[in-house]
Write a protein that holds these residues in place. Structure first.
Motif, PDB file in Angstrom:
ATOM      1  N   TYR A  67     -42.291 -14.037 -10.697  1.00  0.00           N
ATOM      2  CA  TYR A  67     -42.914 -14.290  -9.402  1.00  0.00           C
ATOM      3  C   TYR A  67     -44.438 -14.199  -9.534  1.00  0.00           C
ATOM      4  CZ  TYR A  67     -38.188 -12.972  -7.944  1.00  0.00           C
ATOM      5  OH  TYR A  67     -36.820 -12.879  -7.818  1.00  0.00           O
ATOM      6  N   PHE A  77     -38.542  -8.968 -11.833  1.00  0.00           N
ATOM      7  CA  PHE A  77     -37.830  -8.069 -10.929  1.00  0.00           C
ATOM      8  C   PHE A  77     -36.646  -7.448 -11.659  1.00  0.00           C
ATOM      9  CE2 PHE A  77     -34.592  -7.332  -7.561  1.00  0.00           C
ATOM     10  CZ  PHE A  77     -35.288  -6.391  -6.822  1.00  0.00           C
ATOM     11  N   GLN A 327     -40.432  -8.405  -4.551  1.00  0.00           N
ATOM     12  CA  GLN A 327     -40.377  -9.330  -5.683  1.00  0.00           C
ATOM     13  C   GLN A 327     -41.719 -10.020  -5.914  1.00  0.00           C
ATOM     14  OE1 GLN A 327     -37.024 -11.698  -4.360  1.00  0.00           O
ATOM     15  NE2 GLN A 327     -35.626 -10.623  -5.727  1.00  0.00           N
ATOM     16  N   GLN A 338     -40.552  -3.500 -10.220  1.00  0.00           N
ATOM     17  CA  GLN A 338     -41.584  -4.503 -10.466  1.00  0.00           C
ATOM     18  C   GLN A 338     -42.160  -4.302 -11.857  1.00  0.00           C
ATOM     19  OE1 GLN A 338     -43.302  -2.826  -6.994  1.00  0.00           O
ATOM     20  NE2 GLN A 338     -43.512  -4.799  -5.938  1.00  0.00           N
TER      21      GLN A 338
END
Length: 344
Positions: A67, A77, A327, A338
């Motif tokens: 992400y 994630f 995320q 994370q």
């Protein structure tokens, strides 16, 4: 197929499909040990015509995403959970597990090498990561291979279900996703091969996908096609099916924690297809789907509508917002959720 270039993409309008990016990751197990893996520009795989995967389906895979954060960095994630699940799937198929620490390092390496293809923050798109293991040892009799390949491909994707957080319709299937005592709890290709026909039938009849019931009684909800199921009771409690033949979803595990933080008393339990009236909202959850509202489920010709067929319910929206913000790095999640990818 020509290699993709970052300038080729309309990030706001990506589908969920494969693009041949500049780099993949590849490692091989032979002579009793995993050899040193490396990045490769070769997006094809070579194997013998007698490779186990071609005849007896010795293959396991994973799916996770990278992400883009608002500050330009990149998050993974909970990749450790994908590594552990692949390890369990490999063991179920008598494959030599790829070491968890090397899995995480390899994922970071291939994402960093393809960092220009991680879609921009706010685009709604992500970089999908598909690690997989295949048995490449030559076999004719039914027995495990002694050589394996571990490979990671990455591709930018948009939403798995078009329309974003928009409810879709499902129908129960007479087919089984996996056998009781089979490989349902493992992420292996055979489970998905068997889902192609029922999924296709459902889509031809105007449904998004199917609801699989338990393979013994055909009474209790197991999974949705390609995702886990959850329901929100009329008093705001989060429930999701519990069964030994359900794939343990990392998204589900995360939502159980988030729902608990919200005071929704999350529970994994048996959910009868005949007890849908207890739920005011329902949804699909998984890496690809993230959270997708279920507008209705049709069973034996009877259609049950949840909160709405056009709008996500308030609890579903709340869960989606919290998970998405973690995320994407907009909010801090629990420790280990994370994972930063160091960029060049």
């Amino acid at each position: 197929m020509a290699k993709a270039k970052a300038g080729d993409f309309d990030w706001q309008n990506l589908g969920f499909e494969y693009y041949d990016l500049p780099y993949s990751y590849h490692a091989e197990f032979k002579d009793g040990k995993w050899q040193e893996g490396k990045l490769t520009e070769n997006s094809t795989i070579q194997m013998s015509e007698a490779a186990n995967v071609l005849h007896y389906g010795q293959e396991a895979f994973e799916g996770l995403k990278a992400y883009r954060r608002k500050d330009g960095g990149v998050n993974l994630f909970r990749p450790d959970q994908n590594a552990k699940r692949l390890e369990n799937s490999a063991k179920r198929l008598l494959m030599e597990p790829f070491p968890i620490n090397k899995f995480i390092s390899a994922v970071k390496e291939v994402v960093r090498a393809n960092q220009d293809f991680v879609p921009p923050y706010g685009s709604g798109a992500t970089l999908y990561i598909r690690p997989f293991m295949i048995g490449t040892g030559k076999v004719i009799g039914v027995h495990p291979a002694d050589e394996f390949q571990f490979h990671i491909l990455v591709t930018p994707v948009g939403p798995y279900y078009k329309g974003g957080l928009k409810p879709t319709a499902y129908v129960t299937s007479p087919y089984d996703r996996a056998a009781h005592g089979g490989t349902g709890q493992s992420k292996v290709s055979g489970n998905y091969a068997s889902s192609l026909l029922p999924g296709s039938i459902a889509q031809k009849n105007g449904y998004s996908d199917v609801v699989y019931l338990d393979p013994r009684l055909h009474e209790n909800i197991e999974e949705l096609g390609g995702a886990n199921f959850f329901g929100i009771t009329k008093d705001g409690k989060f429930k999701t099916p519990k069964s030994p033949s359900i794939l343990p979803s990392i998204t589900k595990k995360s939502l159980l924690k988030i729902a608990d933080d919200f005071g929704m008393e999350p529970e994994e339990t048996t959910i009868s297809i005949n007890d849908l009236d207890q739920f005011s909202e329902a949804g699909a959850m998984g890496t690809a789907a993230v959270i997708s509202p279920v507008g209705s489920i049709t069973h034996n010709g009877n259609k049950h509508v949840f909160y709405s067929e056009t709008t996500a319910g308030p609890y579903t929206q709340k869960l989606y917002d919290r998970l998405s913000k973690i995320q994407n790095g907009d909010e801090k999640g629990p420790d280990g959720w994370q994972v930063d990818v160091p960029l060049n």
